[in-house]
Design an enzyme around this catalytic site. Structure first.
Site, PDB file in Angstrom:
ATOM      1  N   CYS A  63      41.549  44.624  36.092  1.00  0.00           N
ATOM      2  CA  CYS A  63      42.130  45.788  36.746  1.00  0.00           C
ATOM      3  C   CYS A  63      42.540  45.388  38.159  1.00  0.00           C
ATOM      4  O   CYS A  63      42.172  44.315  38.631  1.00  0.00           O
ATOM      5  CB  CYS A  63      41.111  46.908  36.835  1.00  0.00           C
ATOM      6  SG  CYS A  63      40.410  47.365  35.245  1.00  0.00           S
TER       7      CYS A  63
ATOM      8  N   ARG B 127      47.976  43.448  36.741  1.00  0.00           N
ATOM      9  CA  ARG B 127      46.583  43.230  36.342  1.00  0.00           C
ATOM     10  C   ARG B 127      46.108  44.255  35.315  1.00  0.00           C
ATOM     11  O   ARG B 127      45.005  44.154  34.789  1.00  0.00           O
ATOM     12  CB  ARG B 127      45.677  43.303  37.575  1.00  0.00           C
ATOM     13  CG  ARG B 127      46.030  42.306  38.645  1.00  0.00           C
ATOM     14  CD  ARG B 127      45.050  42.407  39.775  1.00  0.00           C
ATOM     15  NE  ARG B 127      43.753  41.971  39.357  1.00  0.00           N
ATOM     16  CZ  ARG B 127      43.327  40.718  39.398  1.00  0.00           C
ATOM     17  NH1 ARG B 127      44.113  39.788  39.867  1.00  0.00           N
ATOM     18  NH2 ARG B 127      42.138  40.399  38.974  1.00  0.00           N
TER      19      ARG B 127
ATOM     20  N   TRP C 204      43.030  48.244  33.246  1.00  0.00           N
ATOM     21  CA  TRP C 204      43.195  47.628  31.927  1.00  0.00           C
ATOM     22  C   TRP C 204      41.890  47.915  31.205  1.00  0.00           C
ATOM     23  O   TRP C 204      40.849  47.360  31.544  1.00  0.00           O
ATOM     24  CB  TRP C 204      43.425  46.129  32.075  1.00  0.00           C
ATOM     25  CG  TRP C 204      43.776  45.436  30.794  1.00  0.00           C
ATOM     26  CD1 TRP C 204      45.024  45.300  30.252  1.00  0.00           C
ATOM     27  CD2 TRP C 204      42.889  44.749  29.905  1.00  0.00           C
ATOM     28  NE1 TRP C 204      44.955  44.590  29.080  1.00  0.00           N
ATOM     29  CE2 TRP C 204      43.663  44.243  28.843  1.00  0.00           C
ATOM     30  CE3 TRP C 204      41.511  44.532  29.887  1.00  0.00           C
ATOM     31  CZ2 TRP C 204      43.118  43.515  27.780  1.00  0.00           C
ATOM     32  CZ3 TRP C 204      40.962  43.809  28.831  1.00  0.00           C
ATOM     33  CH2 TRP C 204      41.766  43.315  27.802  1.00  0.00           C
TER      34      TRP C 204
ATOM     35  N   ASN D 139      36.643  46.483  38.929  1.00  0.00           N
ATOM     36  CA  ASN D 139      37.305  45.512  38.046  1.00  0.00           C
ATOM     37  C   ASN D 139      36.210  44.632  37.464  1.00  0.00           C
ATOM     38  O   ASN D 139      35.455  44.031  38.214  1.00  0.00           O
ATOM     39  CB  ASN D 139      38.283  44.670  38.882  1.00  0.00           C
ATOM     40  CG  ASN D 139      38.803  43.473  38.116  1.00  0.00           C
ATOM     41  OD1 ASN D 139      38.891  43.505  36.890  1.00  0.00           O
ATOM     42  ND2 ASN D 139      39.144  42.420  38.836  1.00  0.00           N
ATOM     43  N   GLY D 140      36.123  44.569  36.137  1.00  0.00           N
ATOM     44  CA  GLY D 140      35.087  43.733  35.528  1.00  0.00           C
ATOM     45  C   GLY D 140      34.280  44.538  34.528  1.00  0.00           C
ATOM     46  O   GLY D 140      34.722  45.589  34.057  1.00  0.00           O
TER      47      GLY D 140
ATOM     48  N   GLU E   1      54.653  26.668  24.162  1.00  0.00           N
ATOM     49  CA  GLU E   1      54.801  27.564  25.311  1.00  0.00           C
ATOM     50  C   GLU E   1      55.968  28.540  25.078  1.00  0.00           C
ATOM     51  O   GLU E   1      55.867  29.725  25.395  1.00  0.00           O
ATOM     52  CB  GLU E   1      54.994  26.747  26.596  1.00  0.00           C
ATOM     53  CG  GLU E   1      55.283  27.537  27.843  1.00  0.00           C
ATOM     54  CD  GLU E   1      54.267  28.628  28.188  1.00  0.00           C
ATOM     55  OE1 GLU E   1      53.187  28.693  27.555  1.00  0.00           O
ATOM     56  OE2 GLU E   1      54.588  29.441  29.052  1.00  0.00           O
TER      57      GLU E   1
ATOM     58  N   LYS F 188      55.680  32.665  24.927  1.00  0.00           N
ATOM     59  CA  LYS F 188      56.508  33.582  25.725  1.00  0.00           C
ATOM     60  C   LYS F 188      57.136  34.634  24.811  1.00  0.00           C
ATOM     61  O   LYS F 188      57.178  35.808  25.139  1.00  0.00           O
ATOM     62  CB  LYS F 188      57.627  32.830  26.472  1.00  0.00           C
ATOM     63  CG  LYS F 188      57.177  31.957  27.622  1.00  0.00           C
ATOM     64  CD  LYS F 188      56.775  32.691  28.882  1.00  0.00           C
ATOM     65  CE  LYS F 188      55.309  32.946  28.966  1.00  0.00           C
ATOM     66  NZ  LYS F 188      54.416  31.937  29.455  1.00  0.00           N
TER      67      LYS F 188
ATOM     68  N   GLU G 106      54.385  37.174  23.666  1.00  0.00           N
ATOM     69  CA  GLU G 106      53.840  38.118  24.645  1.00  0.00           C
ATOM     70  C   GLU G 106      54.905  39.033  25.237  1.00  0.00           C
ATOM     71  O   GLU G 106      54.627  40.197  25.513  1.00  0.00           O
ATOM     72  CB  GLU G 106      53.029  37.412  25.734  1.00  0.00           C
ATOM     73  CG  GLU G 106      53.792  36.462  26.607  1.00  0.00           C
ATOM     74  CD  GLU G 106      52.908  35.825  27.687  1.00  0.00           C
ATOM     75  OE1 GLU G 106      51.870  36.377  28.043  1.00  0.00           O
ATOM     76  OE2 GLU G 106      53.291  34.749  28.182  1.00  0.00           O
TER      77      GLU G 106
ATOM     78  N   HIS H  43      54.118  20.654   6.069  1.00  0.00           N
ATOM     79  CA  HIS H  43      52.868  20.812   5.321  1.00  0.00           C
ATOM     80  C   HIS H  43      52.535  22.282   5.113  1.00  0.00           C
ATOM     81  O   HIS H  43      51.371  22.654   5.060  1.00  0.00           O
ATOM     82  CB  HIS H  43      51.727  20.098   6.058  1.00  0.00           C
ATOM     83  CG  HIS H  43      51.956  18.629   6.173  1.00  0.00           C
ATOM     84  ND1 HIS H  43      51.556  17.738   5.204  1.00  0.00           N
ATOM     85  CD2 HIS H  43      52.591  17.895   7.126  1.00  0.00           C
ATOM     86  CE1 HIS H  43      51.916  16.509   5.567  1.00  0.00           C
ATOM     87  NE2 HIS H  43      52.551  16.587   6.727  1.00  0.00           N
TER      88      HIS H  43
ATOM     89  N   LYS I 234      47.483  40.055  33.389  1.00  0.00           N
ATOM     90  CA  LYS I 234      47.806  38.708  33.831  1.00  0.00           C
ATOM     91  C   LYS I 234      46.573  37.816  33.873  1.00  0.00           C
ATOM     92  O   LYS I 234      46.628  36.650  33.509  1.00  0.00           O
ATOM     93  CB  LYS I 234      48.459  38.744  35.212  1.00  0.00           C
ATOM     94  CG  LYS I 234      48.888  37.343  35.641  1.00  0.00           C
ATOM     95  CD  LYS I 234      50.078  37.373  36.520  1.00  0.00           C
ATOM     96  CE  LYS I 234      50.544  35.984  36.859  1.00  0.00           C
ATOM     97  NZ  LYS I 234      51.275  35.352  35.758  1.00  0.00           N
TER      98      LYS I 234
HETATM   99  C1  AGP Z   1      50.784  33.415  30.219  1.00  0.00           C
HETATM  100  O1  AGP Z   1      52.078  33.854  30.066  1.00  0.00           O
HETATM  101  C2  AGP Z   1      49.781  34.304  29.715  1.00  0.00           C
HETATM  102  N1  AGP Z   1      49.891  35.588  30.307  1.00  0.00           N
HETATM  103  C3  AGP Z   1      48.355  33.787  29.581  1.00  0.00           C
HETATM  104  O2  AGP Z   1      48.346  33.046  28.417  1.00  0.00           O
HETATM  105  C4  AGP Z   1      47.775  32.932  30.727  1.00  0.00           C
HETATM  106  O3  AGP Z   1      48.448  31.727  30.814  1.00  0.00           O
HETATM  107  C5  AGP Z   1      46.282  32.689  30.463  1.00  0.00           C
HETATM  108  O4  AGP Z   1      45.607  33.908  30.459  1.00  0.00           O
HETATM  109  C6  AGP Z   1      45.650  31.744  31.449  1.00  0.00           C
HETATM  110  O5  AGP Z   1      45.698  32.230  32.752  1.00  0.00           O
HETATM  111  P1  AGP Z   1      45.351  31.315  33.995  1.00  0.00           P
HETATM  112  O6  AGP Z   1      46.365  30.253  34.061  1.00  0.00           O
HETATM  113  O7  AGP Z   1      45.388  32.255  35.159  1.00  0.00           O
HETATM  114  O8  AGP Z   1      43.980  30.765  33.754  1.00  0.00           O
END
Ligand code: AGP
Length: 613
Positions: free
Chosen positions: A2, A29, A76, A102-103, A482, A486, A489, A505, A608
């Site tokens: 959060c 966040r 969140w 937050n947590g 990667e 993208k 997500e 395979h 994030k």
């Molecule tokens: C990236 O686009 C994602 N939102 C997510 O996978 C992110 O890379 C992952 O949570 C790791 O975060 P960090 O690099 O802050 O540890």
């Protein structure tokens, strides 16, 4: 997961407006509900609801609040659905104590049962709500607010960052940190801020303090006092000056942070190239003297680790074992060797699984930790023997973009330094690798300047295909994975990034006439074999889209569509292709999201920074 923001001031300014702007900068966040509380003449004024900040603001005028102290929160959800009642602030029975959090308070069930048996009335399903009731309980027993906060938080287990205010304390915010990020910003003598992340108060001050775990900060207008949670003793802290620019935290004319940050990559890469060589050398020396080397991370950082591992092992002469951070302890608990070295990658430095992996390793073996992060002073850095800070600048978009390319570049700088130290290739070749690295900003810049139209057309072409593959071999598997992440997500499409060899395979059985496959095909040592893979997928009716260098002929000719990357086809540039090829796939995901009416800055169910297990 959060976002927390707080302000206390003696100036004639609207704390409601500043708090609202603060949580808008922290919206990445979490964005399923939000709330603001201000204090004025012995009363708390609260506005909160479920939904996105802008929508709630339209309904409730979140910034219209009296007083000189405010706390704001963007959520969140963990415990309790994203409803109005579960949104923060949470308050005690008297309505005098408000808290944002937050947590997770891990022992909240037993605390709640105890408080209920003591007559407390709980309104929400959140773990957070135990805190104001615990404080209220302690104050009823005669403790001051300050002592009651110490007393309450010592009972809470788990990870948290909290900010607390009281209706009868017009100029004090109490901020506590335990494994969840919290920073304090200060305009001397005037205004003090707290936030989960620096960009939230960056428009007002660049002077800040980073709280350590188990520390309390008491914020008063223009001043701050730090104390240890357990001993209650004062802590002396030095302020740091952040040189991020204010507009780094704003959209600066772009429609979304994600697009802005994709376009910031050339500058971010340039700054990363200027990381002091002395720091890279320390990193390289530690790798050279280690017995075993692991590299660990999550999500996009994990993909950067795949590319980085490839580059470094090429010159290090030792195998680097990559491991998802969430698996680290489980898989290594019986075999983590002494004198190992662990490279931990995390843009935020706050990913709980990455932190737990390195903390566990340190507690259980004689290991050294090398960290690459984008955030100075982040939690991960505390467990590290050496830290390199990538120079991406603040990344607000939930999708990691510029932090990925700067992470790979940093690892590549380490790799080339190792090559020089070990004398494994002639000095002239080292120079060529360096040149290729130095060219990355220009290559990315040229690509971004000339290919938007092409990418948008491809997106339109792909529109009907919900699922497809990104395939490659060798180092480019990191790029494929990667790119796939993208797309998942941001564009909510199940795109698998996979090895082109391995795809035979099993996954190849999905291919039908017109099924799109995007091949990532720099002309490296895997190119000849990749030609065979392209042919196999083409023969089964697949629609081939290829990501190739501009002068490519063979795979380009076999493809229905090509995306040309403006770089030479030598082995030096091939090695840095994870940096120069990925912007195309970042843009593809961005425009695919727009095409479907999705907000690329607010992917569903995501935050994030993942600070819960
Ligand atoms: C990236 O686009 C994602 N939102 C997510 O996978 C992110 O890379 C992952 O949570 C790791 O975060 P960090 O690099 O802050 O540890």
């Amino acid at each position: 997961m959060c976002g927390i923001f707080g302000i206390v001031t003696n100036q004639n300014i609207s704390v409601g407006k500043i708090a609202l702007d603060g949580i808008k900068r922290l919206e990445y966040r979490g964005y399923d509900s939000c709330g603001i509380v201000s204090q004025h003449k012995g009363k708390l004024y609260i506005k909160k609801d479920s939904g996105k900040i802008d929508d709630i603001h339209k309904k409730m005028k979140l910034d219209d609040l009296p007083g000189k102290l405010a706390l704001a929160h963007t959520r969140w959800a963990t415990h309790g659905a994203p409803t109005k009642i579960n949104s923060h602030p949470q308050i005690d029975c008297s309505g005098k104590i408000a808290i944002i959090h937050n947590g997770i308070i891990e022992n909240f069930i037993e605390l709640k049962e105890h408080l209920i048996s003591n007559g407390h009335d709980f309104k929400s399903e959140t773990d957070t709500e135990v805190i104001p009731h615990l404080i209220e309980d302690a104050m009823k027993e005669g403790l001051s607010l300050r002592s009651a906060i110490f007393n309450a938080l010592k009972k809470c287990k788990g990870a948290y960052g909290v900010a607390i205010c009281h209706a009868d304390h017009p100029d004090e915010i109490f901020v506590v940190r335990k494994e969840s990020p919290l920073v304090v910003g200060i305009e001397e003598g005037k205004t003090t801020y707290c936030a989960s992340d620096i960009p939230a108060f960056l428009p007002y001050t660049q002077k800040c303090y980073i709280l350590d775990d188990d520390e309390i900060a008491i914020l008063r207008p223009g001043e701050v006092e730090f104390l240890e949670l357990n001993s209650e003793k004062k802590v002396k802290k030095n302020a740091i000056h952040v040189d991020w620019s204010i507009d780094a935290a704003e959209k600066g004319g772009y429609e979304h942070f994600m697009l802005k940050e994709i376009y910031e990559q050339p500058e971010a890469l340039k700054r990363t190239l200027a990381i002091p060589q002395a720091s890279i050398e320390i990193f390289a020396d530690m790798l050279l003297s280690a017995k075993n080397v692991y590299i660990t991370a999550a999500g996009t950082s994990y993909h950067a680790s795949l590319a980085g591992k490839f580059i470094i092992s090429k010159f290090l002469g030792k195998y680097i074992q990559e491991m998802e951070c969430s698996e680290f302890q489980t898989q290594l608990k019986d075999c983590l060797e002494q004198d190992s070295l662990i490279i931990a990658l995390s843009q935020s430095g706050e990913t709980v699984d990455t932190i737990e992996a390195v903390r566990w390793a340190k507690e259980n073996a004689n290991v050294k930790i090398l960290t690459i992060t984008n955030v100075v002073g982040s939690s991960l850095t505390r467990y590290s023997d050496h830290v390199i800070v990538t120079q991406a600048g603040p990344e607000i978009g939930v999708a990691a973009t510029k932090t990925y390319t700067t992470q790979v570049l940093t690892l590549a700088l380490v790799g080339i330094t190792i090559a020089r130290k070990r004398n494994v290739i002639p000095a002239s070749e080292i120079e060529c690798y360096h040149e290729a690295l130095k060219n990355t900003p220009e290559i990315v810049k040229n690509f971004l300047a000339n290919n938007i139209h092409l990418i948008r057309n491809i997106v339109k072409n792909l529109e009907k295909s919900l699922n497809f593959f990104f395939l490659s071999r060798g180092i480019s598997i990191a790029t494929a994975k990667e790119g796939g992440l993208k797309m998942k997500e941001i564009a909510c499409r199940f795109i698998e990034g996979y090895s082109a060899a391995h795809a035979k395979h099993g996954p190849i059985s999905l291919v039908r006439k017109g099924f799109p496959i995007i091949f990532i095909a720099p002309p490296d040592e895997t190119y000849q074999r990749l030609i065979g893979n392209v042919a196999e997928f083409k023969a089964r009716g697949g629609k081939i889209i290829s990501l190739v260098i501009q002068s490519d002929k063979i795979i380009a000719d076999m493809s229905n569509i090509t995306i040309p990357i403006p770089q030479p086809g030598d082995k030096y540039h091939n090695l840095i292709s994870p940096i120069t090829f990925i912007p195309a796939l970042q843009l593809l995901a961005y425009y695919a999201a727009l095409e479907q009416g999705l907000d690329p800055d607010k992917p569903q169910n995501l935050a994030k920074t993942v600070t819960v297990h």
